[in-house]
Design a protein around this motif. Structure first.
Motif, short mmCIF file in Angstrom:
data_model
loop_
_atom_site.label_atom_id
_atom_site.label_comp_id
_atom_site.label_asym_id
_atom_site.label_seq_id
_atom_site.Cartn_x
_atom_site.Cartn_y
_atom_site.Cartn_z
N GLY A 208 0.81 -1.20 0.00
CA GLY A 208 0.00 0.00 0.00
C GLY A 208 0.84 1.25 0.00
N ARG A 209 0.23 2.35 0.36
CA ARG A 209 0.91 3.64 0.31
C ARG A 209 1.65 3.98 1.59
NH1 ARG A 209 -4.37 6.98 -0.50
NH2 ARG A 209 -4.84 5.50 1.19
N GLN A 210 1.13 3.51 2.74
CA GLN A 210 1.65 3.99 4.01
C GLN A 210 1.88 2.84 4.99
OE1 GLN A 210 0.02 8.05 5.16
NE2 GLN A 210 -1.77 7.19 4.13
N SER A 211 2.70 3.13 6.00
CA SER A 211 2.94 2.18 7.09
C SER A 211 3.38 2.97 8.31
CB SER A 211 4.00 1.13 6.70
OG SER A 211 5.24 1.76 6.41
N SER A 212 3.36 2.31 9.47
CA SER A 212 3.75 2.98 10.71
C SER A 212 4.33 1.94 11.66
CB SER A 212 2.53 3.66 11.34
OG SER A 212 2.88 4.30 12.55
N ALA A 213 5.45 2.26 12.29
CA ALA A 213 6.08 1.35 13.25
C ALA A 213 5.75 1.80 14.67
CB ALA A 213 7.59 1.33 13.06
N MET A 214 5.43 0.83 15.54
CA MET A 214 5.00 1.14 16.90
C MET A 214 5.90 0.55 17.97
SD MET A 214 2.47 3.12 16.53
CE MET A 214 1.92 3.14 18.24
N GLY A 215 6.62 -0.54 17.68
CA GLY A 215 7.41 -1.19 18.71
C GLY A 215 8.68 -1.80 18.15
N ILE A 216 9.67 -2.01 19.04
CA ILE A 216 10.92 -2.67 18.67
C ILE A 216 11.45 -3.40 19.89
CG2 ILE A 216 12.32 -0.62 19.22
CD1 ILE A 216 14.20 -1.40 16.92
N ASN A 217 12.05 -4.58 19.68
CA ASN A 217 12.67 -5.29 20.81
C ASN A 217 14.18 -5.20 20.70
OD1 ASN A 217 13.37 -7.23 18.90
ND2 ASN A 217 12.00 -8.81 19.70
N ASP A 218 14.88 -5.79 21.67
CA ASP A 218 16.33 -5.65 21.71
C ASP A 218 17.02 -6.38 20.57
OD1 ASP A 218 16.23 -4.02 23.90
OD2 ASP A 218 16.61 -5.60 25.37
N ALA A 219 16.33 -7.30 19.90
CA ALA A 219 16.88 -7.97 18.72
C ALA A 219 16.70 -7.15 17.46
CB ALA A 219 16.24 -9.35 18.54
N GLY A 220 16.03 -6.00 17.57
CA GLY A 220 15.83 -5.13 16.41
C GLY A 220 14.63 -5.48 15.57
N VAL A 221 13.75 -6.36 16.06
CA VAL A 221 12.53 -6.70 15.33
C VAL A 221 11.50 -5.60 15.56
CG1 VAL A 221 10.71 -8.41 15.00
CG2 VAL A 221 13.02 -9.15 15.60
N VAL A 222 10.93 -5.11 14.48
CA VAL A 222 10.00 -3.97 14.52
C VAL A 222 8.60 -4.45 14.19
CG1 VAL A 222 9.44 -1.73 13.47
CG2 VAL A 222 11.84 -2.39 13.81
N VAL A 223 7.61 -3.88 14.88
CA VAL A 223 6.21 -4.19 14.59
C VAL A 223 5.43 -2.91 14.36
CG1 VAL A 223 6.24 -6.33 15.91
CG2 VAL A 223 5.52 -4.22 17.03
N GLY A 224 4.31 -3.04 13.68
CA GLY A 224 3.45 -1.90 13.41
C GLY A 224 2.31 -2.31 12.52
N ALA A 225 1.90 -1.40 11.64
CA ALA A 225 0.80 -1.67 10.71
C ALA A 225 1.12 -1.03 9.37
CB ALA A 225 -0.52 -1.13 11.25
N SER A 226 0.66 -1.68 8.32
CA SER A 226 0.90 -1.19 6.97
C SER A 226 -0.36 -1.30 6.14
CB SER A 226 2.01 -1.98 6.29
OG SER A 226 2.13 -1.62 4.92
N GLU A 227 -0.53 -0.35 5.27
CA GLU A 227 -1.60 -0.43 4.29
C GLU A 227 -1.23 -1.46 3.23
OE1 GLU A 227 -4.24 3.16 2.58
OE2 GLU A 227 -2.30 2.94 1.59
N THR A 228 -2.24 -2.18 2.74
CA THR A 228 -2.04 -3.14 1.67
C THR A 228 -2.54 -2.54 0.36
OG1 THR A 228 -4.20 -4.15 2.10
CG2 THR A 228 -2.28 -5.11 3.23
N ALA A 229 -2.37 -3.28 -0.72
CA ALA A 229 -2.77 -2.77 -2.02
C ALA A 229 -4.27 -2.50 -2.10
CB ALA A 229 -2.36 -3.75 -3.12
N ASP A 230 -5.07 -3.25 -1.31
CA ASP A 230 -6.52 -3.04 -1.32
C ASP A 230 -6.98 -2.07 -0.24
OD1 ASP A 230 -6.11 -4.57 0.90
OD2 ASP A 230 -7.53 -6.15 0.38
N ARG A 231 -6.03 -1.29 0.30
CA ARG A 231 -6.29 -0.20 1.26
C ARG A 231 -6.74 -0.72 2.62
NH1 ARG A 231 -3.78 1.73 -2.37
NH2 ARG A 231 -4.28 3.63 -3.54
#
Length: 366
Positions: A208-231
């Protein structure tokens, strides 16, 4: 009335075969009409929380051993508390009398230390690590806001953007790696990972067009949410190489990952119509809790495997829930799709049968 559960999510719950465990209220004694929301909890059981009255005024508090410590308001009507580390330090923001905001660090013994800005009037504190390194976002002289990191030396470091005007930091780990969101040259907001070695790196989207990161752990793994192609918006996990669509295990609904702990367990929210469901992803299993059975807000997961947030019943109540409560296993792939298809077909036949019994004709109108 609670909306009917969509068929594919019903499959996910039925696969587990267990009833959802109820969250546990933290028992924060609020004033009449106040809501309580927990944002974080450390291993000692200290909680960073926000209390909100009926007029929308908020106050950040430290809650421990049944007692509330107000973090202070500096003469304004609003403050909040977004995170707490093992030292008992809290990161938050406070509104001043003139309407500006300041990020701060608070400790029960030393009180509030106000964090500066990036040259503009305000700053907002969002997260801190175990060493007290704080991140958030602050105004710059031109009026936009940029993500910052504060190592306590008295000078905020501007993390920049991805080519656009704004950025904001949401999380930081022990290596001072920062996760957040920034605008690119097209003005679209993308999740980023900032490291001292590589600067700000665009983590991309799920098509999709946009995404946003909300969390990270000490191993550097990031989580969040992203828009997909179908919005749609889907929860994601980024392992440092690629963005993985975690929301695909739940269904074609809007899902948002809000935090990850050092064991790699992820929490978040699923929105189905007017219903909010909470989820936990751990040990390659997806746990879902319906509205009223799990947390309404899932703000954090700590290394004690407690999910921290709030329940909702006319008002918010700060609460926690064990991350391994009532596992509901998604089986993924073609097996899950087959089950979903079967349930949808059965549901459709049931609807047709009831309509026929009521004498309603199914067909096109002239």
């Amino acid at each position: 009335m609670r909306p009917a559960l969509p068929a594919c999510l019903a499959v996910l719950i039925l696969l587990g075969g267990e009833a959802s465990a109820r969250p546990h209220s933290l028992g924060i004694a609020a004033l009449p009409g106040e809501s309580t929301i927990a944002y974080d909890m450390n291993a000692a059981g200290q909680v960073a929380a926000v209390l909100e009255d009926g007029d929308g005024n908020t106050r950040g508090v430290l809650f421990e051993k049944g007692k509330i410590t107000d973090l202070g308001a500096r003469g304004g009507k609003h403050s909040d508390a977004r995170g707490i580390n093992e030292r008992g330090q809290i990161i938050g923001s406070v509104r001043n009398k003139d309407g500006t905001w300041n990020a701060f660090l608070f400790h029960r013994d030393s009180g509030m230390r106000v964090i500066g800005t990036l040259g503009g009037p305000s700053s907002y504190g969002m997260a801190l690590n175990q060493d007290g390194v704080a991140v958030g976002f602050a105004d710059i002289p031109g009026g936009d806001w940029h993500a910052f990191i504060d190592d306590g030396a008295g000078q905020l470091r501007d993390l920049g953007t991805l080519g656009g005007n704004i950025s904001y930091a949401s999380a930081v780990n022990k290596h001072r790696h920062v996760a957040g969101t920034a605008a690119n040259e097209q003005g679209l907001r993308h999740a980023f990972l900032y490291t001292p070695e590589n600067g700000m790196v665009d983590l991309g989207t799920l098509g999709g067009r946009q995404s946003s990161a909300m969390g990270i752990n000490d191993a550097g793994v990031v989580v969040g949410a992203s828009e997909t192609a179908d919005r749609r918006w889907r929860a994601f996990v980024h392992d440092g190489k690629r963005m993985v669509d975690l929301g695909a295990l739940i269904g074609n609904y809007n899902s948002f990952a809000t935090d990850i702990n050092n064991a790699g367990h992820v929490v978040g929210t699923v929105v189905v119509g007017t219903e909010r469901m909470s989820f936990v992803w751990r040990d390659n299993k997806m746990t879902l809790h319906r509205g009223g059975q799990g947390l309404h807000l899932t703000n954090a997961i700590n290394d004690r495997e407690l999910v921290i947030g709030a329940t909702y019943d006319r008002s918010m109540t700060a609460a926690t829930m064990a991350s391994n409560a009532a596992p509901v296993v998604t089986r993924g792939g073609s097996e899950l799709l087959t089950l979903i298809g079967a349930v949808l077909a059965m549901a459709g036949l049931g609807v047709l049968y009831r309509l026929r019994r009521r004498g309603i004709e199914i067909g096109s109108r002239d």
